[in-house]
Design a protein around this motif. Sequence first.
Motif, PDB file in Angstrom:
ATOM      1  N   ALA A 177      11.733  -7.324   6.346  1.00 46.78           N
ATOM      2  CA  ALA A 177      10.612  -8.254   6.158  1.00 46.78           C
ATOM      3  C   ALA A 177       9.367  -7.801   6.900  1.00 46.78           C
ATOM      4  N   GLY A 178       9.524  -6.931   7.877  1.00 42.20           N
ATOM      5  CA  GLY A 178       8.377  -6.424   8.615  1.00 42.20           C
ATOM      6  C   GLY A 178       8.173  -7.113   9.936  1.00 42.20           C
ATOM      7  N   LEU A 179       7.365  -6.469  10.756  1.00 43.40           N
ATOM      8  CA  LEU A 179       7.037  -6.987  12.082  1.00 43.40           C
ATOM      9  C   LEU A 179       5.689  -7.688  12.053  1.00 43.40           C
ATOM     10  N   PRO A 180       5.526  -8.735  12.856  1.00 43.29           N
ATOM     11  CA  PRO A 180       4.224  -9.389  12.943  1.00 43.29           C
ATOM     12  C   PRO A 180       3.164  -8.457  13.536  1.00 43.29           C
TER      13      PRO A 180
ATOM     14  N   ASP B 266       5.655   3.922   1.637  1.00 47.52           N
ATOM     15  CA  ASP B 266       5.398   2.649   0.971  1.00 47.52           C
ATOM     16  C   ASP B 266       5.386   1.549   2.025  1.00 47.52           C
ATOM     17  N   TRP B 267       4.291   0.820   2.078  1.00 42.26           N
ATOM     18  CA  TRP B 267       4.115  -0.265   3.029  1.00 42.26           C
ATOM     19  C   TRP B 267       4.151  -1.587   2.286  1.00 42.26           C
ATOM     20  N   SER B 268       4.670  -2.605   2.945  1.00 43.61           N
ATOM     21  CA  SER B 268       4.601  -3.952   2.373  1.00 43.61           C
ATOM     22  C   SER B 268       4.550  -4.956   3.512  1.00 43.61           C
TER      23      SER B 268
ATOM     24  N   ASP C 201       7.429  -0.321   6.733  1.00 40.29           N
ATOM     25  CA  ASP C 201       7.479   0.858   5.881  1.00 40.29           C
ATOM     26  C   ASP C 201       8.871   0.997   5.260  1.00 40.29           C
ATOM     27  N   GLN C 202       9.638  -0.069   5.303  1.00 44.41           N
ATOM     28  CA  GLN C 202      10.960  -0.155   4.683  1.00 44.41           C
ATOM     29  C   GLN C 202      10.975  -1.371   3.754  1.00 44.41           C
ATOM     30  N   PRO C 203      10.166  -1.361   2.698  1.00 46.18           N
ATOM     31  CA  PRO C 203       9.965  -2.582   1.908  1.00 46.18           C
ATOM     32  C   PRO C 203      11.198  -3.105   1.182  1.00 46.18           C
TER      33      PRO C 203
ATOM     34  N   ALA D  78       0.851  -1.185   0.000  1.00 51.01           N
ATOM     35  CA  ALA D  78       0.000   0.000   0.000  1.00 51.01           C
ATOM     36  C   ALA D  78       0.889   1.239   0.000  1.00 51.01           C
ATOM     37  N   VAL D  79       0.343   2.320  -0.531  1.00 51.28           N
ATOM     38  CA  VAL D  79       1.026   3.610  -0.519  1.00 51.28           C
ATOM     39  C   VAL D  79       0.148   4.584   0.257  1.00 51.28           C
TER      40      VAL D  79
END
Length: 148
Positions: free
Chosen positions: A93-96, A67-69, A87-89, A56-57
Amino acid sequence: MTEYFTLTRTLRAPRELVFDALTRPEHFAVWFGTAAVEVPQESLVMDVRPGGAFRAVMVLPDGNRIDWSGEYSAVEPPSHLAMTLTDQPDGDAGLPVLFDLDEVDGGTQLTIRQDRADFTDEQVAATIAGYNAFVDDMERVVEAMTGA
């Protein structure tokens, strides 16, 4: 051991509608941006299945964008959704982030839990404030879905 911070709110809608608000782009684009930020629906990728991609943006009022992923890890309609979010795509890898929906008198109790990771107390407080703004707008979305 993972430490989570938690937000719990009750929405006046059946959990099937709350789950739809979490997983359908036409609803997600409204509440994820809140009233202050635009999330163009055409920027959304929501392959809502285990292993499916999320993107998503957010277009901020000053013209900047975020930028979200992420990736969906569990999809159990209408009671549970789990995904990663960053927000660092390009390098993270992102947080749960976990969404649990429980039927309660008068609606659905939504519990959002996110991995605290290395967040400071201030970052946790700001993230919870952001989630509260999301849920405020999600409440308006589900009320419109019910015709209330």
